[in-house]
Design an enzyme around this catalytic site. Structure first.
Site, PDB file in Angstrom:
ATOM      1  N   ASP A 113       0.806  -1.229   0.000  1.00 57.15           N
ATOM      2  CA  ASP A 113       0.000   0.000   0.000  1.00 57.15           C
ATOM      3  C   ASP A 113       0.834   1.271   0.000  1.00 57.15           C
ATOM      4  O   ASP A 113       0.310   2.358   0.277  1.00 57.15           O
ATOM      5  CB  ASP A 113      -0.964  -0.009   1.188  1.00 57.15           C
ATOM      6  CG  ASP A 113      -2.099  -0.989   0.976  1.00 57.15           C
ATOM      7  OD1 ASP A 113      -2.639  -1.022  -0.138  1.00 57.15           O
ATOM      8  OD2 ASP A 113      -2.432  -1.730   1.927  1.00 57.15           O
ATOM      9  N   ASP A 174      -6.632  -4.577  -4.658  1.00 57.00           N
ATOM     10  CA  ASP A 174      -6.312  -3.223  -4.215  1.00 57.00           C
ATOM     11  C   ASP A 174      -5.029  -2.697  -4.857  1.00 57.00           C
ATOM     12  O   ASP A 174      -4.863  -1.490  -5.041  1.00 57.00           O
ATOM     13  CB  ASP A 174      -6.132  -3.168  -2.698  1.00 57.00           C
ATOM     14  CG  ASP A 174      -7.199  -3.888  -1.899  1.00 57.00           C
ATOM     15  OD1 ASP A 174      -7.648  -4.956  -2.342  1.00 57.00           O
ATOM     16  OD2 ASP A 174      -7.560  -3.411  -0.810  1.00 57.00           O
ATOM     17  N   GLY A 232      -7.752 -18.357  -6.355  1.00 60.63           N
ATOM     18  CA  GLY A 232      -8.257 -17.101  -5.823  1.00 60.63           C
ATOM     19  C   GLY A 232      -9.155 -17.338  -4.631  1.00 60.63           C
ATOM     20  O   GLY A 232      -9.779 -18.402  -4.503  1.00 60.63           O
ATOM     21  N   THR A 234     -11.070 -14.875  -1.001  1.00 64.14           N
ATOM     22  CA  THR A 234     -11.380 -13.554  -0.468  1.00 64.14           C
ATOM     23  C   THR A 234     -10.739 -13.382   0.894  1.00 64.14           C
ATOM     24  O   THR A 234     -10.405 -14.355   1.574  1.00 64.14           O
ATOM     25  CB  THR A 234     -12.893 -13.317  -0.370  1.00 64.14           C
ATOM     26  OG1 THR A 234     -13.151 -11.918  -0.187  1.00 64.14           O
ATOM     27  CG2 THR A 234     -13.510 -14.104   0.782  1.00 64.14           C
ATOM     28  N   ARG A 246     -15.794  -3.303  -2.431  1.00 64.69           N
ATOM     29  CA  ARG A 246     -14.670  -2.380  -2.525  1.00 64.69           C
ATOM     30  C   ARG A 246     -13.578  -2.941  -3.435  1.00 64.69           C
ATOM     31  O   ARG A 246     -12.898  -2.183  -4.133  1.00 64.69           O
ATOM     32  CB  ARG A 246     -14.116  -2.042  -1.143  1.00 64.69           C
ATOM     33  CG  ARG A 246     -13.182  -0.830  -1.197  1.00 64.69           C
ATOM     34  CD  ARG A 246     -12.956  -0.186   0.159  1.00 64.69           C
ATOM     35  NE  ARG A 246     -12.017  -0.903   0.989  1.00 64.69           N
ATOM     36  CZ  ARG A 246     -12.322  -1.550   2.101  1.00 64.69           C
ATOM     37  NH1 ARG A 246     -13.592  -1.603   2.507  1.00 64.69           N
ATOM     38  NH2 ARG A 246     -11.402  -2.163   2.816  1.00 64.69           N
ATOM     39  N   TRP A 250     -11.952  -0.978  -6.502  1.00 64.43           N
ATOM     40  CA  TRP A 250     -10.515  -0.836  -6.777  1.00 64.43           C
ATOM     41  C   TRP A 250     -10.182  -1.333  -8.178  1.00 64.43           C
ATOM     42  O   TRP A 250      -9.311  -0.769  -8.857  1.00 64.43           O
ATOM     43  CB  TRP A 250      -9.682  -1.616  -5.772  1.00 64.43           C
ATOM     44  CG  TRP A 250      -9.693  -1.202  -4.343  1.00 64.43           C
ATOM     45  CD1 TRP A 250      -9.721  -2.045  -3.265  1.00 64.43           C
ATOM     46  CD2 TRP A 250      -9.616   0.126  -3.782  1.00 64.43           C
ATOM     47  NE1 TRP A 250      -9.684  -1.328  -2.088  1.00 64.43           N
ATOM     48  CE2 TRP A 250      -9.615   0.000  -2.377  1.00 64.43           C
ATOM     49  CE3 TRP A 250      -9.552   1.401  -4.346  1.00 64.43           C
ATOM     50  CZ2 TRP A 250      -9.551   1.107  -1.521  1.00 64.43           C
ATOM     51  CZ3 TRP A 250      -9.497   2.497  -3.501  1.00 64.43           C
ATOM     52  CH2 TRP A 250      -9.498   2.360  -2.117  1.00 64.43           C
TER      53      TRP A 250
END
Length: 396
Positions: A113, A174, A232, A234, A246, A250
């Site tokens: 981030d 993100d 994949g 979550t 969200r 993103w």
């Protein structure tokens, strides 16, 4: 990503006569309310920062350590752009120095981030003021971000030590928003490796994190030894096969931003695909539930995701030709989203330490920031207003 990915059609719409002016008036009335709140919070936080989300309506005050602290700095830069009052610039520039100290100490920077942190603080400062110090700090952040790049599998690892067996090879959607820091680092330094890593990562996200129906995984794992895709799942969504709101936001904004730096038309198309999926699952008031698989009106909303998407749609309108069949609908929906947020989600009864955008969700299943203001929701509300009212040189 499957080459047979489906882009759902949306119901086309257009602004009614007088609606654009009515929305503009709402925005003009909201801006002084927001600035008063920022003034209160400027005194309340002082040299420190709000936490990621409110608790019982108030932001805890923290040092510059969370992944979200720059969203407060971004609000200060936007407030300065709105008003040109030095009080906002002065505090934002003090934040730039704090972010410089943070990257020098590598203080809570072991994650992807850094793009959020340094785009809204130092990149913004360089673009707005020409600060060479801010540009240098942003380059140091880009270098730190490159340390998380796995050459074999072509991704930037989201969290944890690079040899952590639970986090190794994990990318999350993100990160699309963090990559502009790398493109800008190549432009500033002349070193192509930053942009090359960003291109490789967004290519892997395009291939693997988007499902055939236009929904997205929150996270995806790559094998760092073979370079092969794994699976994949979550982290914050309802389930591994649902679509976290969200994350989808993103994706819409992040794929679009990467298109702006690469010119890869597949990313522009993909942003539209994800946008259509998001739009088609909105409640009547255009403010999404926290997961797009939810349909129960009693489900918690996540206004912060809607704020992100409003920004993305306003940028998308700029990038599409005027003849594109969905362009007018995207603009209409973005402005209506903004109007709904101002009418029903803007916090107008501020105490110092409160946020701007009510009814956001940070992590529903973790019971963190549920039905609270969140730092990014506040920022993206301001960015969407800025996009709707002025020609804006984005920080991303």
């Amino acid at each position: 990503m499957s080459e047979t990915i489906r882009t759902e059609p949306i119901v086309r719409c257009a602004l009614l006569p007088g609606e654009r002016d009515a929305i503009a008036q709402k925005i003009r009335r909201a801006m002084p309310v927001i600035l008063v709140a920022i003034d209160r919070n400027r005194d309340y936080f002082g040299q420190r920062f709000p936490d990621a989300a409110c608790k019982s309506g108030l932001y805890p005050i923290i040092d510059n350590q969370e992944w979200t602290t720059s969203f407060w700095t971004g609000q200060l830069w936007l407030a300065w752009e709105w008003t040109k009052e030095d009080v906002y610039r002065t505090l934002a520039e003090q934040h730039v120095r704090a972010f410089g100290e943070r990257i020098a100490r590598r203080d809570h920077t072991n994650h992807h981030d850094l793009g959020f942190l340094y785009s809204l603080s130092c990149i913004a400062a360089h673009k707005l003021t020409g600060s060479r110090q801010a540009r240098y700090i942003a380059l140091q952040a880009a270098e730190a971000l490159m340390e998380r790049y796995h050459e074999k599998c072509g991704i930037i690892q989201a969290w944890g030590e690079l040899d952590n067996p639970e986090q190794q090879g994990r990318m999350i959607i993100d990160c699309n928003m963090n990559l502009p820091l790398l493109y800008q680092a190549s432009a500033a330094s002349g070193d192509p490796r930053y942009a090359q890593a960003a291109r490789r990562h967004i290519g892997q996200a395009r291939r693997y994190i988007v499902r055939e129906d236009g929904s997205t995984f929150h996270t995806w794992y790559m094998d760092v030894n073979s370079g092969e895709p794994r699976f994949g799942n979550t982290h914050q969504g309802l389930s591994d096969d649902s679509c976290w709101s969200r994350g989808q936001a993103w994706g819409i904004y992040g794929f679009l931003l990467n298109y702006l730096y690469t010119g890869d038309e597949r990313l522009l198309s993909l942003s539209q695909t994800l946008a259509n999926y998001f739009i088609n699952r909105l409640p009547d008031d255009l403010v999404c539930y926290w997961d797009l698989s939810l349909t129960d009106p009693a489900s918690e909303r996540d206004s912060s995701s809607t704020a992100i998407v409003a920004c993305a749609l306003l940028e998308l309108v700029k990038q599409l030709p005027v003849t594109h069949p969905d362009r007018e609908s995207y603009e209409t929906l973005a402005l209506r989203m903004l109007a709904r947020m101002v009418d029903y989600y803007l916090n107008t009864a501020h105490r110092a330490g409160e946020g701007l955008l009510k009814h956001s969700v940070y992590h529903f299943k973790g019971n963190v920031g549920v039905n609270e203001c969140c730092a990014w929701g506040d920022y993206f509300l301001m960015e969407s207003i800025t996009r709707a009212t002025m020609a804006w040189n984005r920080y991303w």
